[in-house]
Scaffold this motif. Sequence first.
Motif, short mmCIF file in Angstrom:
data_model
loop_
_atom_site.label_atom_id
_atom_site.label_comp_id
_atom_site.label_asym_id
_atom_site.label_seq_id
_atom_site.Cartn_x
_atom_site.Cartn_y
_atom_site.Cartn_z
N SER A 128 73.36 43.27 3.14
CA SER A 128 74.31 43.78 2.15
C SER A 128 74.09 43.19 0.76
O SER A 128 74.58 43.75 -0.22
CB SER A 128 75.74 43.51 2.62
N SER A 129 73.40 42.08 0.63
CA SER A 129 73.23 41.47 -0.69
C SER A 129 71.85 41.73 -1.31
O SER A 129 71.69 41.54 -2.52
CB SER A 129 73.50 39.96 -0.63
N TRP A 130 70.88 42.17 -0.55
CA TRP A 130 69.53 42.45 -1.05
C TRP A 130 69.27 43.95 -1.01
O TRP A 130 69.55 44.61 -0.02
CB TRP A 130 68.47 41.72 -0.22
N LEU A 131 68.69 44.48 -2.08
CA LEU A 131 68.30 45.88 -2.14
C LEU A 131 66.86 46.00 -1.66
O LEU A 131 65.99 45.25 -2.12
CB LEU A 131 68.42 46.40 -3.57
N VAL A 132 66.61 46.91 -0.75
CA VAL A 132 65.28 47.12 -0.18
C VAL A 132 64.81 48.52 -0.55
O VAL A 132 65.58 49.49 -0.43
CB VAL A 132 65.31 46.97 1.35
N ALA A 133 63.55 48.65 -1.00
CA ALA A 133 62.99 49.97 -1.29
C ALA A 133 61.51 49.97 -0.94
O ALA A 133 60.83 48.94 -1.03
CB ALA A 133 63.19 50.32 -2.76
N THR A 134 61.01 51.14 -0.54
CA THR A 134 59.60 51.29 -0.18
C THR A 134 59.09 52.64 -0.67
O THR A 134 59.87 53.56 -0.93
CB THR A 134 59.40 51.21 1.35
N GLY A 135 57.79 52.73 -0.78
CA GLY A 135 57.14 53.99 -1.11
C GLY A 135 55.82 54.08 -0.37
O GLY A 135 55.14 53.08 -0.17
N GLY A 136 55.44 55.26 0.07
CA GLY A 136 54.20 55.43 0.81
C GLY A 136 54.31 54.84 2.20
O GLY A 136 55.36 54.88 2.83
N SER A 137 53.22 54.25 2.68
CA SER A 137 53.19 53.62 4.00
C SER A 137 53.56 52.15 3.85
O SER A 137 52.69 51.27 3.78
CB SER A 137 51.81 53.74 4.63
N ALA A 138 54.85 51.88 3.76
CA ALA A 138 55.33 50.52 3.55
C ALA A 138 56.67 50.35 4.24
O ALA A 138 57.36 51.33 4.54
CB ALA A 138 55.46 50.22 2.07
#
Length: 184
Positions: free
Chosen positions: A49-59
């Motif tokens: 809840s305190s960290w924002l996670v994002a990915t793109g492609g094969s990750a």
Amino acid sequence: MSATNSRRRGLRRFALAAVVSLSLTAVTSGVAHASLWQVQDGFEVNPQSSWLVATGGSASAGFDVGAGTARSGRNNGWLFASNGWAFEGYWVVTSSVPGNAQCASQFYMQTAGGAQVGIEIWDANGHLLASTYPWLNGSGAYQVVNTALWKLNSVNPVFVKAIVGANGSSRFIRIDDMTTQCYW
């Protein structure tokens, strides 16, 4: 005669002590003291809840909770990319920091195979304030990665993120113990 010599030695000792005391007073009274403010987060309190996670492609990205892989405490974050990018970021509220402060951020990062990693500092309007992209050796030990000093310029909040990217070769890193410090 010996009483006179003894008195002279006593006066010289007193004079020497007075000069040393005045010198120390002069040296310490002119020293300016800087102020320090810092925020730390080591993924210990509900990282989902305190960290924002994002990915793109094969990750992908996530958290090790109680897995025994943290640098300190029980938890850490991790990032994986084979063809794309992944990041985990934290909003640092800087409202109590003077606008003219200089700041720096750091993470501890671990990789077993060597990887180029990044730390980026962003404002809420999508402007990059600072970044660094060093190569970590594959020692398997946590290594500290720091940004250079950057000017806060009254920005509140700032987004501090660890990022990894890859283009056909897999990169896996663990991250822990984010610290952002400001000085003025």
